[in-house]
Each structure stands twice: as structure tokens, then as C-alpha cells.
Write an enzyme that holds these catalytic residues in place. Structure first.
Site, PDB file in Angstrom:
ATOM      1  N   ASP A  71      58.750   3.530 -83.086  1.00 43.14           N
ATOM      2  CA  ASP A  71      58.361   2.263 -82.406  1.00 43.14           C
ATOM      3  C   ASP A  71      57.532   1.409 -83.071  1.00 43.14           C
ATOM      4  O   ASP A  71      58.350   0.230 -82.528  1.00 43.14           O
ATOM      5  CB  ASP A  71      57.167   2.735 -81.352  1.00 43.14           C
TER       6      ASP A  71
ATOM      7  N   HIS B  90      47.866   6.648 -83.173  1.00 47.98           N
ATOM      8  CA  HIS B  90      46.714   6.546 -83.480  1.00 47.98           C
ATOM      9  C   HIS B  90      46.109   7.164 -84.115  1.00 47.98           C
ATOM     10  O   HIS B  90      45.501   7.247 -82.287  1.00 47.98           O
ATOM     11  CB  HIS B  90      46.466   4.752 -83.847  1.00 47.98           C
TER      12      HIS B  90
ATOM     13  N   TYR C 166      45.907   7.725 -94.610  1.00 45.95           N
ATOM     14  CA  TYR C 166      45.753   8.725 -93.343  1.00 45.95           C
ATOM     15  C   TYR C 166      47.099   9.646 -93.025  1.00 45.95           C
ATOM     16  O   TYR C 166      46.874  10.906 -92.579  1.00 45.95           O
ATOM     17  CB  TYR C 166      45.547   8.293 -92.014  1.00 45.95           C
TER      18      TYR C 166
END
Ligand code: MGD
Ligand code: MGD
Ligand code: 4MO
Length: 854
Positions: free
Chosen positions: A165, A135, A395
Site C-alpha cells: 500500500d 505498523h 523491524y
């Protein structure tokens, strides 16, 4: 007024207004909409109108941004480790110990550029490894999947390859029953909010705490929608070893299994359904394959053991009568299964048995008629009736990366915003969970997380690739791994070895791994640079993830203030390095960061609705919802009805269909497969992942007899409610003062570990005692919180401490920071995977005297 200017920005937890006075941020608030902004949607259900308030919401961690921007831990100048000399002694053994001195940008960039050239010259291609966190400060342009890729692709690099994950068990398990590979094995979610409000009678939250995790990036948008469930009197059940914040807010029945045992409960529920005729036989006949095999296993015809509620009680600790009652009610009611904070996540998917649990979630829904009205997967977190046709990139759609296939660029954005194509010519990667082995042993192996097709995950990922250089230089972006990966003393010990000749860290704050670099490059936050983005849109990772929000909001992220100190935007840092490598114009294409924002804006659908100048000034645009009769079809309704797929997804690929394009699922049979054909084809005898879902006791848990005798407490380490992983933890963030996040004792903010009063009493532990949580892998000092929210035998402590503060030698002594991932196992959840099982972790806890250092 008063010289205060209002800007806009965006975060992991919602878009914001930013108030600036005299060049300083004084306040950050959620965005209030005005008259001209679009009105919200309305859902008509059971005689009522449901419509969200006309505003945006934020997560707690978003409100901490001011304190993070002005944190005393900000890196304000480039720094060099005092005893690191690139032309002399490098002293790698002193990483994490020797301390830093301030250097000029010129010196820092010279060292890094020279090292890039040197390792390529001396060792050859592949010598430079780069990795980042998952992130980033928000923004489609600055994201690590954008600018960072453009830079590293142009110098040639060994990427750190991420494990899936967030999805783990879904990816390595559930995929084999229903396909969904492009969603990493998770569910699709179109128009589920409407269907749920109209038709659902019961919701089972299984390893699901959306009131803590907001799905992902969803701020507090889902809260109102879940309160509607209460308003409608929908029955709520929560299956979680922790009395989590969702059950806390909504109430309902709480069942607390021992971690990693859920798949036994799955089988017992199916047992009740089979023996009491509480499942959808017609759906089983028409829409599924292999049911008889699974049924026979459940009825004990295969191994002589009936998977009854009584049988599961021995494993899960949940009374048989409760599971029987749950199964009966579920079998009679139209039920939504909220498996994880969004369907496809959940702490249970990060256990040693995570594949079994996720597989079980799909199989249970297949028995109840997935896709029929009121029968679906979700927690009201996804599937609002926003307009999915209006294009704005997420993103992970590549931004300015020029990387067509390494991101979601090919889906859409590349055609809309052409830019110079970049590609990495180093055909070597290092699996993230095995970075220490790659460096220290010189080789390692895992499996690829190629999500384009089901079989992508069967392809081994071996390091090194023949003919390439081993990694000699680690260019780390961010410093989170000690708090977020598993058995993380390994990472620390790797940093302190001479096998890495050079370590550079590009970070915003001095924390975590940044403390182990030779040279530190100070990046600024997104509030100090231009960017452009959309609320909760991580398209490229989760297609249409913005259906978590009540209003789609596109944001022009203003450069609200100048970068603090000498920090620079990541894009600027990469540009300066590129210039020193003769790649300046290739990197920038002559565009400034604001010009890139305009280029990206022009590639979206925004210009049809709002002129650039107005968007630039106002800072945001609310994308109007579609009229009611044009809403998306409900997910899997097409499948339940036996029609061609009609939900707006670009996958599965046409070649992944068996009979006919859009007819059926991605599996070989095109159906929900109880017995998986992909697993039968690949390795039918794999005991860890047999073709039908079975109960396998966790390899770290009550059945690991010797270890369990030594370390009798099962630690779950789910996602922190108040921070976004390491972001907003530590660094003097205001979040530290939330007493459920950290506790201030003797001048230090300690991480919290939650323990049942019985377990505490047995160990003489009292509220707020400093305790040592430990096992053979490490030790972490925490403050004990005594609570009935966790049953005896299980303890709870969030993952993702940003702070690593060893008592003594780094990598070898207890940590005062709170990195509980020092304790979690690095064994792959199943051998044939690259997956973490952090929630299968045995520990012991004792009071800590504060004197001992080992
Ligand atoms: P983050 O804190 O998000 O955690 O693990 P990570 O992705 O490792 O890391 C982001 C890093 O990037 C931080 O160091 C941050 O400072 C840096 N960064 C952010 N923005 C910028 C920027 O603009 N510029 C620069 N230069 N740096 C920046 C998350 C991972 O954790 C995830 S996603 C999951 S799902 C796993 N969950 C999990 C669990 O459930 N239990 C346990 N025990 N462990 C887990 N670990 C995993
Ligand atoms: P977790 O907190 O890991 O979240 O979202 P999820 O994966 O859904 O797990 C949810 C629940 O599972 C927890 O309450 C935990 O107690 C429970 N659990 C753990 N082990 C077991 C088990 O064995 N069985 C059962 N039944 N339950 C178990 C993660 C998502 O959250 C992701 S991937 C990211 S990257 C984001 N991270 C994040 C964050 O760091 N902070 C905040 N505030 N929000 C976040 N949202 C996202
Ligand atoms: Mo995640």
C-alpha cells in the site's frame, strides 16, 4: 530528582526520554545527546558547511504517547461479548452491537486455545486467519513481524497478505522500467543529501509532503535539511492538488492538478523536452531502451493526439503555460524529483492511474540523466551520510520470529541471532483488500506482491488453496482496517456474518474492529514492556531506511512502567496461549523478554562499541558517522557512469542480471526501459498497463461520466499529518485538540473535510458545519473546513480515523467517527494487481441535519 526516573523508549516518530514518578509516566521528550555521544556529520557544499544540530527530533504523534498510554479507551481486562457462548449460541449477527463483559485471563485464554484446536479439528488446516496492521508500537522484538509470526507459524495459519500500500503504483508500474523490485519499485537513495547540496539547482515535489509524513518514521529530521535548500536558493516546485505543509513551510510554485490526472502532465513535460531539445540524448542512447516508442506516442504518431501542455490542461486543469514553463526550467536545471514523501511513495501512487504516474516519474528521470551530479530522486528525506555499515536490524528483519524467508531474516539477522526456525505449513493466504470477499463469497483472487524479482507480481494469489479449509476463525491483531482499508463497510458486514465462527481481537485500545470481536485480549504498549530498536530503521522493508535521520540512534526500550490494568505484552499473551497448546518452550526458548533483547543486542555491531550493561543503563547509543572520505557512493552515479553497481544493497539477486553481475539494472536489457520488456513478455495488450507508459483516464474520476454527474467531488485522502494512521487518533489523545485534526462540536470530536469556498457556497456549507460526505458505498459525517488550499472540484480529508461510530446499524449507516475509507473504491488499481486506488474517489457533500440515520 524528586523520585523521578528517566528511561528511554522509541516510537514511530522518534526515540524518547520517558520520565517516571511513582510508577507513572509524567513526561515524554525527545532525546538530548550528551558530551560522549558522537558528533554529527558535516557536508561541505558551495562554500558552506552544513551540519544538523546534535539532537533528535520527534513527530507530533510521538508527543501524544502519554495521553495514549493513559487513554480511557485502553483495554485493561480480557472481555467477552455478552451474547457469545462458545458452547452454545454465538450470535455473530450481534457483533458490533451487543456489548461486552469482563472475564478472567484464564477464561479468555481457554476460549481462544480451545477455539484454535476446535477449528483445526473440525475444519482442518487453514481455518485460522490472522492479520495485523502495517505498523506497530516500535521495537524489533515485539513487532508484528517478530513475535506474532513465531506464534502463528507454530500453530499453522492463513495469513492476510498485504498489498504494497505504501508503494502501489511504483510496485505495479515503475518496477517494469527500472527494476528496483526489492524496493517495491521505489528508488535507492545513498548519499543523496550531499549530492543535492553540492549540485542540485531545482527540486520538484510531486505528490510529496515530507513535512507531514516525515518520509516514514523520520520524525522532524528532514526539516532542517530542506531549509538548507532554501538557504541555497534552490528553485522549488510542488505538484499536489492540496497546498500541503511542505509548500506551506518552504514556499515555491504550486501546481494543483485534479487527482489522478498527473500522468497527462508527465507526458506534456516530456513533449516540451522532446520538441525543444531539453533532454539528455547521450544518456538516452547509452543507458536506455525503447525511447522511440514513447517519443512517437507523445508526439501523437501512435494515436493522432499530441501530448502538448494544452492537451494536458483539459485533463489536469493546470494551465498549459505553467506546465510549459516548468518543463523548460526543469530541462535546463539539474533537478531532483521528489516523487512522494520518499521516492517510491506519494498519494498519486494510490490512484486509479497510480501505475502510470510512477512509471512516468522514472521515464522523466531517464530523459534527464538519472544519477548524474544533481540529477536524482528524492526530497532530502533520505540519504544522509550516516554509517550504513554498522549493523543493527530493522523491524522487518524478523526479530524473534524464526521465520527465515517470510521476513528480512535471511539478509543478516538470522546468522547473527540464531533461534528456532519456524515456518507456516498452511499454503494459503487471503489478500488484505479482499478479506470480505474471501469470507462472504468463499473465494477471491488477486496478485502476489513478491518483491524478490520483477516477475513475482505476475503470480496470481487465489483463495482458497485446494485442499485447505476455508477461514472459520479470524484472530485479528489491532483494529485499524475500518479506517485504513478501502470500501470498508464491507469489512463490517463480514464481521456480522455467521461465516466467521469465532473472532478474537488482540488490541491495546477499544476502537475500530475491536468492537466486532467475540473475545478481546488486552495488549499493553511498548512503554510497558522491554524491547530494542533503532530510530527509523524498518530494514527488511526499506533497506537502510535509517538514512532519513541525522544521527543513527540504537535504543534499549525500557519497561518504563508495569502494564496497566491486566493488560499484557503481546509476547506474554502468545506465550500463555503457546503453553496451552504444548508449545511454551518452543515459543520462548526459555528467554524472558529482556533476555531476548540481550540476544538481539549481541547480534548487532553494538557490543564492539558499548557494553551491554552501559547500554541497558543509558538506554541509547549514537552510531558515529563515517569519515568524509568513506561515505557511500551516490545512488545511480555508477549507472550514469557505466560502472558496476557500488551502492551497499544486497539486490538485485545475481541471477537478475543479464550481462554481468552488478552491471546494469534489474530489467531484461539491464537498462532503463521506456518500453518495458517484462510487460511485453507478460501481456503486451493489457490496456491498463501497456509496455510504454500512457495516459489512461481514471476509472473513477471526471471521465466516469454517470458517476461524476451524481458525485462531482474528487476526494483525496492522504496520510494524516498529526497522527500515525490510527495510532494517536481518537482514544482521548491530545492530538484530538489540534484544530486541524479534529473539531469538537457538541461534545464529539469530528473528523475534518477540506473544501474550497466556491464548492461550499454552492452547497450552502459554512466553516465547521457538520456535513455528510457520501456516495453509493457509504456516508461519513465530518466537520467542513473551508480553504483555498484545495481547488474547486477536489476535497481533502485524511485517511485513518481510529474511531468508527455508526449513527445506526453498523455497516449500513453514516459514521460519526470519520472513517472516510468507507467511501473509497475497492476496485483494484489495475486488474492484474493487489493495489488500492483510494485517492480516486467520487463523492458528494451536503449539510447534515443530524436527524437522518441512513
Ligand atoms: P495502522 O493504524 O498503522 O494502520 O493501515 P494500517 O496498517 O491498517 O494499524 C496498526 C494497528 O495495529 C492499529 O490497530 C494498532 O492499534 C495496532 N497495534 C499497534 N501496535 C500494537 C501492539 O503493540 N500490539 C497490538 N496488539 N496491536 C498494535 C495503514 C495503511 O493505510 C498504509 S501503510 C497505507 S500506505 C495506506 N494509505 C492510505 C491512503 O493513502 N489513503 C487511504 N484512503 N487509505 C490508505 N490506507 C492505507
Ligand atoms: P501521502 O500523504 O499519501 O504521503 O507518504 P506519501 O505517500 O508520500 O501523499 C502525499 C501527497 O500526495 C499529499 O499531500 C496528497 O495531497 C498528494 N496527492 C494525493 N493524490 C494526488 C494525486 O493524484 N496527484 C498528486 N500530484 N498528488 C496527490 C506515505 C507514508 O507516510 C507512508 S506509506 C506511511 S505508512 C506513513 N504514514 C504516516 C502517517 O500516517 N502519519 C504521519 N504523520 N506520517 C506518516 N508517514 C508515512
Ligand atoms: Mo504506508
Amino acid at each position: 530528582g524528586g523520585g523521578v526516573k528517566r528511561y528511554t523508549s522509541n516510537t514511530n516518530g522518534g526515540p524518547v526520554f520517558v520520565y517516571v514518578k511513582d510508577g507513572k509516566i509524567i513526561r515524554i521528550t525527545p532525546i538530548d545527546f550528551d558530551e560522549e555521544d558522537a558528533d554529527p556529520w558535516v557536508v561541505k557544499a558551495r562554500g558552506k558547511d552544513f551540519s544538523p544540530p546534535k539532537k533528535t527530533t520527534v513527530s507530533p504523534h510521538t508527543l501524544a504517547w502519554k495521553s495514549m498510554i493513559y487513554s480511557p479507551n485502553r483495554l485493561l481486562y480480557p472481555m467477552k461479548r455478552v451474547d457469545f457462548d462458545p458452547n452454545g449460541e454465538r450470535n455473530p449477527q450481534n457483533r458490533g452491537i451487543s456489548g461486552y463483559e469482563r472475564i478472567s485471563w484464564n477464561e479468555a485464554l481457554e476460549i481462544v486455545a480451545n477455539e484454535i484446536k476446535r477449528v483445526k479439528r473440525e475444519h482442518g488446516p487453514g481455518a485460522i486467519m490472522n492479520g495485523s496492521g502495517s505498523h506497530h508500537t516500535w521495537g524489533a522484538l515485539g513487532y508484528w513481524l517478530s513475535a506474532r509470526l513465531r506464534f502463528f507459524n507454530s500453530i499453522g495459519w492463513t495469513p492476510v497478505v498485504h498489498n504494497p500500500d505504501s508503494w502501489e503504483g511504483w510496485f505495479w508500474g515503475a518496477t517494469h522500467h527500472w527494476g528496483q523490485s526489492a524496493r517495491n519499485g521505489g528508488s535507492e537513495f545513498y548519499n543523496l543529501v550531499e549530492d543535492c547540496l553540492q549540485n542540485c539547482e531545482m527540486m520538484v515535489f510531486w505528490s510529496s509532503d515530507p513535512e507531514s509524513t516525515s518520509g516514514v518514521y523520520g520524525a522532524s529530521e528532514g526539516t532542517i535539511r530542506r531549509q538548507w535548500l532554501k538557504e541555497l536558493g534552490i528553485t522549488l516546485v510542488h505538484i499536489d492538488p492540496y497546498y500541503n505543509h511542505t509548500v506551506g513551510l518552504l514556499g515555491g510554485k504550486w501546481l494543483a492538478p485534479k487527482p489522478g490526472t498527473d500522468s497527462a502532465m508527465v507526458l506534456a513535460i516530456a513533449y516540451v523536452w522532446i520538441t525543444e531539445n531539453l533532454y539528455d540524448k547521450d544518456y538516452i542512447d547509452k543507458r536506455t531502451t525503447g525511447f522511440e516508442k514513447w517519443r512517437d506516442y507523445i508526439l501523437g504518431k501512435e494515436d493522432g493526439s499530441k501530448k502538448t501542455p494544452e492537451w494536458q490542461e483539459q485533463e489536469t486543469g493546470v494551465p498549459a503555460k505553467d506546465v510549459r514553463a516548468l518543463a523548460r526550467e526543469w530541462g535546463r536545471k539539474k533537478t531532483y524529483l521528489a516523487a512522494g514523501g520518499i521516492a517510491g511513495f506519494g498519494g498519486a501512487c494510490r490512484t486509479a492511474t497510480g501505475t502510470d504516474w510512477a512509471r512516468g516519474m522514472v521515464c522523466l528521470m531517464a530523459m534527464q540523466g538519472l544519477g548524474k551530479p544533481g540529477i536524482n530522486m528524492g526530497s532530502m528525506q533520505q540519504g544522509t551520510p550516516v554509517d550504513t555499515r554498522f549493523y543493527f536490524p530493522g523491524y522487518a528483519e524478523g526479530g524473534m520470529s524464526g521465520d527465515i524467508f517470510g521476513t528480512g531474516n535471511f539478509l543478516n539477522l538470522y546468522q547473527r541471532m540464531p533461534n528456532i526456525v519456524t515456518m507456516n505449513t498452511v499454503k494459503q493466504g487471503v489478500p488484505r483488500l479482499k478479506i470480505p470477499e474471501a469470507i462472504m463469497d468463499g473465494h477471491c483472487e488477486a496478485y502476489n506482491a513478491d518483491a524478490t524479482t520483477i516477475e513475482g507480481q505476475f503470480i496470481p494469489l487465489k483463495y482458497p488453496t485446494p485442499g485447505y479449509s476455508p477461514v472459520k476463525m479470524y484472530y485479528k491483531y489491532g483494529g485499524s482496517h475500518i479506517g485504513t482499508m478501502v470500501d470498508t463497510n464491507r469489512y463490517i458486514n463480514m464481521y456480522r456474518s455467521d461465516r466467521l465462527e469465532f473472532v478474537v481481537n488482540q488490541s491495546i485500545w477499544f476502537e475500530g474492529e475491536a468492537q466486532f470481536a467475540d473475545v478481546i485480549l488486552p495488549a499493553c504498549t511498548n512503554f510497558e514492556r522491554w524491547d530494542i530498536s533503532e530510530f527509523a530503521n524498518c530494514g527488511g522493508y526499506i533497506h537502510h531506511s535509517f538514512t532519513q535521520v541525522n544521527h543513527r540512534v540504537a535504543v534499549l526500550q525500557h519497561k518504563c512502567i508495569e502494564p496497566l490494568g491486566e493488560s499484557k505484552s503481546d509476547i506474554q499473551i502468545f506465550l500463555e496461549l503457546s503453553k496451552r497448546l504444548g508449545l511454551g518452550s518452543v515459543f520462548s526458548e526459555g528467554s524472558t523478554e529482556l533476555e531476548w533483547c540481550k540476544r538481539l543486542f549481541d547480534g548487532t555491531d553494538l557490543p564492539h562499541n558499548i557494553p551491554w550493561k552501559k547500554f541497558l543503563k543509558k538506554g541509547y547509543y549514537v552510531i558515529p558517522p563515517l569519515p568524509e572520505d568513506r561515505r557511500d557512493p551516490v545512488s545511480f552515479r555508477w549507472y550514469a557512469d557505466g560502472r558496476p553497481k557500488d551502492t551497499p544493497e544486497p539486490f538485485p539477486a545475481p541471477s537478475d542480471y543479464t550481462e554481468e553481475y552488478r552491471m546494469g539494472l534489474q530489467t531484461q536489457s539491464g537498462k532503463l526501459e521506456f518500453e518495458s520488456s517484462s510487460l511485453k513478455r507478460y501481456d503486451p495488450n493489457d490496456p491498463e498497463r501497456p509496455p510504454i507508459m500512457k495516459y489512461n483516464p481514471a476509472w473513477e474520476g471526471p471521465h466516469a461520466t454517470e458517476l461524476f454527474a451524481k458525485y462531482p467531488l474528487q476526494l483525496v485522502s492522504p496520510h494524516p499529518k498529526f497522527t500515525f494512521h490510527t495510532q494517536s487518533d481518537g482514544k482521548d489523545s491530545i492530538i484530538n485538540d489540534i484544530k486541524d485534526h479534529r473539531i469538537l462540536i457538541n461534545g464529539h470530536y469530528y473528523w475534518i473535510i477540506r473544501i474550497n469556498p466556491q464548492d461550499a457556497a454552492a452547497r450552502g456549507i459554512k466553516e465547521n458545519n457538520l456535513v455528510k460526505a457520501f456516495n453509493d458505498r457509504g456516508a461519513v459525517i465530518c466537520a467542513a473546513q473551508l480553504t483555498e488550499r484545495i481547488p474547486p472540484g477536489t476535497v481533502h480529508s485524511y485517511e485513518s480515523s481510529a474511531v468508527y461510530k455508526p449513527v445506526g446499524e453498523p455497516g449500513k449507516s453514516p459514521d460519526l467517527g470519520g472513517c472516510v475509507n468507507l467511501l473509497t473504491p475497492s476496485r483494484m488499481m489495475i486488474k492484474k494487481s493487489h493495489g488500492m486506488a483510494a485517492n480516486s474517489c467520487l463523492i458528494e457533500i451536503t449539510n447534515w441535519s443530524g436527524e437522518e440515520s441512513v
